[in-house]
Design an enzyme around this catalytic site. Structure first.
Site, mmCIF file in Angstrom:
data_model
loop_
_atom_site.group_PDB
_atom_site.id
_atom_site.type_symbol
_atom_site.label_atom_id
_atom_site.label_comp_id
_atom_site.label_asym_id
_atom_site.label_seq_id
_atom_site.Cartn_x
_atom_site.Cartn_y
_atom_site.Cartn_z
ATOM 1 C CE LYS A 1 35.927 -4.683 -3.335
ATOM 2 N NZ LYS A 1 35.557 -3.263 -3.476
ATOM 3 C CD GLU B 1 28.972 8.801 -11.119
ATOM 4 O OE1 GLU B 1 29.936 8.038 -10.950
ATOM 5 O OE2 GLU B 1 27.878 8.435 -11.610
ATOM 6 N NE ARG C 1 29.379 7.314 -15.489
ATOM 7 C CZ ARG C 1 29.007 6.113 -15.036
ATOM 8 N NH1 ARG C 1 29.148 5.822 -13.767
ATOM 9 N NH2 ARG C 1 28.471 5.223 -15.831
#
Length: 631
Positions: free
Chosen positions: A293, A376, A404
């Site tokens: 990244k 979640e 969610r």
């Protein structure tokens, strides 16, 4: 990792990109020689740095997938072949290569490009995203459609290792294997989500990449990936050799995928060869790509969390921008303070440590801090489990992500009446991230649940008060607060609660107009009331409502509710239901968000657009009064 051009600062002048500037679509990219692709990747990376410096936005993830993006558009016949990007943080290079290069500096601005892939924006955006872990399910649906219609269209899902922690991703992997669908899943493995990735999947991948087998075989793997005749059986043999050397007993092979990898995600020539070898294989395929990244930009390589997203360069250097405490900061400090006096408190977050300002808590109370990764549903259910044992869990979660886990809120928390406190960040319009991240439905879906209380702080000081109040309530509770800062009213150090369901009068007016304001709209309501000489009540709670107050103001000429939430099902609806239940006719004007998804833009402009700024509130009240004369 392969050697690529390294940048150490963000260009302030538009870079010279001779090859990239001549590409208007991936079709032109596919006309280039393979030897030119590395220059294209360098130019994409430099242009990405330049454009995000102008616009602000997601940076680190896009830098990490430049080579992969170039390879995918070079190898596949996009947009006929369809690419599905998970989350969408990494899709900026994809937008650059698909005819939106010159528009990229407008990303996240009102009227500009969307922050994430958007089907309405480009035929190259096969699926709209914003939340994580949807790519495999969506691409599988497309692949099944291709099979049903005997289409030669190919489908690719690109998913990060952070997004792979969500149960939805594994549900899709399981189904894809049983369907034997022609689907290529690419795991972009950079050991990062937004925060550092955590959990067993991360540990598994780390062990695989650090194994002696992988280290020993890297050079041999590259030799096997030299260009081969485009014959499926030769490609298959290459893949079998790789599996034997690099990843025996792969988790993904056990699920039912044909697994290849790990391969260097910055080795562009190797990627092209591998993808070309895999793209026409039948059945579910899994390519494990290792990237970094922030690759190619030295500050982002050194600090990928900081450079996950950045602000506009000029704005960051503007000395007039004095940082204020945000609502997230208030929550983070309150959490630490409450934990000091109550050893039962634990904090849970689904990969939102930095965003929810839990970093200090994680350091001060490491044994009472649980980052469950992008999961979640699990975050809410584990909180319910803890609450059955007299622990007091606080779940720090964004409004848009709590959606969610709604079944867990209903079934696991509320049905059992468990003592779980939800600290709901990013409630309301969130501006540049657009409709996928707007937190404008939580009041509607939470207030329907028995035993749930919902608080809506109007200032930073109120936020601390209401967090304490909901924490002390022995049942399910939620405090919803907006992104960023409010009026700047700093809280004191108290951890005392206020009375549940009691509103506060913020202004007594002479006019027969009563404004019942919720949360972030109290300040705008007060400004509007000055012009109208109206009374303003900070309602504090959506559930329970202040019944005594509502009875008191029922005979006012006009009652106005104001909220930064969808009007249907929101706080105004709750007030209307209250009066309907007691059979009391009132002149009620409910102001909130209209029945549509609001396009991204500057948050203040968005509020003005929907009539929830002071001027809009004034005008709506004046219009109603002109339509309905006094009786």
């Amino acid at each position: 990792m392969s050697r690529i051009k390294l940048f150490d600062k963000i260009p302030e002048e538009k870079p010279n990109t001779p090859l990239l500037s001549n590409l208007s679509s991936p079709f032109e990219l596919r006309q280039l020689d393979r030897g030119q692709l590395s220059q294209i990747a360098d130019e994409v990376r430099e242009y990405l740095l330049y454009s995000v410096g102008i616009s602000g936005g997601h940076l680190g993830a896009g830098l990490g997938v430049v080579e992969l993006t170039v390879a995918l558009h070079f190898c596949f016949d996009t947009p006929f072949d369809q690419l599905v990007w998970d989350v969408g943080h990494q899709a900026y290079p994809h937008k650059i290569l698909t005819g939106r290069r010159d528009q990229l500096p407008t990303i996240r601005k009102e009227g500009g490009l969307a922050a994430f892939p958007d089907r309405g924006e480009s035929p190259y955006d096969a699926f709209g995203v914003g939340h994580s872990s949807t790519s495999i399910s969506a691409a599988l649906g497309m692949a099944i459609d291709a099979r049903l219609n005997q289409s030669s269209r190919r489908h690719v899902a690109v998913i990060g290792d952070g997004a792979l922690t969500a149960g939805l991703a594994f549900e899709a992997l399981n189904h894809a294997a049983s369907e034997k669908a022609n689907l290529l899943v690419i795991l972009n493995d950079n050991d990062m989500s937004i925060s550092r990735n955590v959990g067993g999947i991360r540990d598994y991948l780390a062990k695989l990449l650090s194994s002696k087998a992988y280290t020993r075989s890297r050079d041999e793997a590259r030799k096997l990936l030299e260009p081969l005749p485009p014959l499926a059986h030769l490609a298959k043999k290459t893949e079998e050799h790789l599996k034997g050397m690099v990843s025996p007993a792969s988790l993904f092979e056990e699920i039912g995928f044909n697994y290849i990898g790990p391969v260097d995600g910055h080795d562009l020539q190797g990627l092209v060869t591998t993808i070309n070898n895999m793209k026409d294989l039948s059945g579910p395929q899994f390519l494990h790509v290792v990237t970094q990244k922030g690759r190619g930009f030295s500050p982002a390589e050194a600090d990928p969390i900081k450079y996950h997203a950045i602000g506009k360069i000029k704005a960051k250097n503007d000395s007039r921008n004095v940082p204020k405490l945000t609502y997230s900061n208030i929550f983070g400090q309150w959490l630490c303070d409450m934990a000091e006096i109550d050893t039962r408190l634990v904090a849970i977050t689904p990969a939102m440590q930095e965003g929810s300002d839990l970093t200090n808590f994680s350091k001060q109370f490491p044994n009472r801090y649980f980052d469950v990764a992008i999961a979640e549903q699990h975050a809410v259910c584990i909180a319910a489990g803890l609450a059955t044992q007299k622990t007091k869990p606080v779940v720090a979660i964004y409004s848009t992500f709590l959606q969610r886990a709604y079944d867990q809120v209903v079934h696991d928390v509320c049905v059992q009446g468990l003592d779980v406190t939800f600290a709901i960040d990013r409630a309301g319009l969130v501006g540049e991230d657009g409709p996928t991240h707007a937190g404008v439905y939580d009041i509607a879906y939470l207030r329907a649940l028995p035993s749930m209380i919902i608080a809506t702080p109007s200032t930073e000081a109120e936020c601390r008060l209401l967090l304490s109040t909901c924490y002390h309530y022995p049942g399910p509770s939620a405090v919803r607060y907006p992104r960023g800062h409010g009026t700047g009213e700093r809280p004191d150090s108290s951890l005392d609660p206020v009375e549940i369901g009691q509103a506060v009068c913020r202004r007594e007016g002479a006019a027969q107009i009563t404004i019942l304001a919720f949360g972030s709209r109290v300040a705008a309501a007060l400004d509007a009331a000055e012009y109208l000489d109206a009374s303003v009540y900070d309602m504090r709670f959506v559930k329970p409502l202040d019944a005594k107050l509502l009875g008191k103001v029922a005979h006012t000429q006009l009652i106005v509710t104001v909220e930064e939430h969808q009007r249907m099902g929101g706080a105004g609806s709750a007030v209307g239901e209250f009066y309907a239940d007691i059979g009391m006719p009132v002149n009620l004007l409910s102001l909130g968000l209209p029945d549509r998804f609001e396009a991204h833009g500057n948050p203040e402009n968005m509020l003005k657009r929907v009539g929830l700024d002071a001027e809009g509130i004034q005008e709506a009240i004046k219009t109603r009064l002109s339509q309905r004369p006094c009786s």
